[in-house]
Scaffold this active site. Structure first.
Site, PDB file in Angstrom:
ATOM      1  N   HIS A  37       0.851  -1.196   0.000  1.00  0.00           N
ATOM      2  CA  HIS A  37       0.000   0.000   0.000  1.00  0.00           C
ATOM      3  C   HIS A  37       0.886   1.245   0.000  1.00  0.00           C
ATOM      4  CE1 HIS A  37      -2.209   3.051   2.609  1.00  0.00           C
ATOM      5  NE2 HIS A  37      -2.870   3.049   1.466  1.00  0.00           N
ATOM      6  N   HIS A 114       2.733  10.830  -0.991  1.00  0.00           N
ATOM      7  CA  HIS A 114       1.751  10.450   0.029  1.00  0.00           C
ATOM      8  C   HIS A 114       1.926  11.434   1.170  1.00  0.00           C
ATOM      9  CE1 HIS A 114      -0.105   7.652   3.209  1.00  0.00           C
ATOM     10  NE2 HIS A 114      -1.065   8.178   2.484  1.00  0.00           N
TER      11      HIS A 114
END
Length: 323
Positions: A37, A114
């Site tokens: 992820h 991110h």
């Protein structure tokens, strides 16, 4: 020089190529495949601006407190410790990718993000390609599912980059059911790129996002996560696609506030991993079962090995069937 985390080697560098012929003949959508992820968050740049995927209040805090706030953000932005090469060696074959241009920067450079900006996308793709060239029977899924601060020319640049880096390794979009490892090996394909944006619709080697649904539980509670994963797996067969089981917990604003100095790994992931891993160990791949399973910090447990070994259940099932 960065050292490789203890216990991480290349034991699974060729796991796909080592599968029995009965499994290499099965559709890839029926096999268990380990994934990561937010795959490229092992390094983020605390000196770059806050990435455009962050909420306004986070950008405000980062502006007010600068590098100090970003150092806290690092603890909550990083979901992996391993480089692409280390993940590949460990057996990871699915990569969850979020990308962005850097606002105000000239040119069309694209970065992994991110919360904060990471490495240039080209560098990551080249690292993957080098691995694939050395391991000709391994296949990767590259899932480009979030784009930020990207105009039409950025998409053209990224799609062109993917074609330049991987060339004939790119698998053409076709029926999911027809994609087996045997098929990929015969065609010398090693990369399936999912591009969740209309700009790639006319490109034969860019697969649409609807062929790889990845339902997101968006919860901090492991029991709610497991309920959600089981519910979405029941819907799998009718979709006829690849499927991503996101075995991840997602922090809320309150979670971050309570565990501010600890970070995602210490405060949320490590304490809940045993429950999540027990659930994964109880799963079975196949048409109605798991396919791709993603995790944060894939090196913290025997995650990749556990997922890969689930494929042995398909072998025992086939033996029981009459000829």
């Amino acid at each position: 020089m960065r050292t490789r985390p203890a216990g991480i080697g290349n034991v699974n560098a060729d796991w796909m190529g080592s599968l029995p012929s009965r499994l290499s003949a099965m559709p890839l959508k029926c096999l268990a495949v380990p994934g990561s992820h937010d795959s490229f968050t092992f390094w983020v740049d605390v000196h770059a601006p806050v990435a455009p995927d962050q909420k306004a209040y986070v950008k405000y805090l980062a502006t007010m407190f600068s590098v100090l706030a970003k150092k806290v953000m690092v603890k909550w932005s990083m979901t992996q410790n391993l480089t692409f090469r280390e993940q590949l060696d460990a057996g990871i074959r699915y990569f969850d990718l979020r990308v962005s241009s850097k606002p105000g920067e000239l040119g069309n450079e694209i970065y992994f993000i991110h919360g904060l900006f990471g490495h240039k996308v080209r560098d990551g793709l080249l690292e993957i390609n080098t691995f694939l060239t050395r391991h000709r029977k391994e296949v990767v899924f590259l899932d480009f599912n979030h784009y930020y601060a990207m105009e039409a020319e950025h998409h053209v640049h990224l799609i062109s980059m993917l074609q330049q880096v991987f060339g004939s390794k790119l698998c053409k979009n076709c029926a999911v059911e027809s994609i087996t490892l045997d098929y990929m090996w015969e065609k010398k394909y090693q990369v399936i790129v999912f591009y969740h944006h209309p700009s790639a619709q006319s490109i034969p080697v860019m697969w649409p996002g609807n062929k790889i649904p990845a339902p997101w539980a968006n919860t901090t509670e492991p029991n709610k996560l497991i309920q959600f994963l089981e519910m979405t797996l029941k819907e799998r067969a009718k979709q006829g696609s690849f499927h991503v089981t996101q075995a991840i917990l997602t922090p809320t604003v309150n979670t971050v506030a309570k565990g501010l100095v600890w970070g995602l790994r210490s405060y949320l992931v490590e304490r809940n991993l045993p429950t999540i891993m027990s659930w994964i160990e109880s799963q079975k791949p196949g048409v109605d079962g798991v396919n791709i399973i993603t995790s944060d910090f894939v090196e913290l447990t025997d995650f990749a090995n556990v997922v890969i070994k689930l494929n042995n259940l398909l072998l025992s099932e086939k033996k029981l069937k009459p000829r």
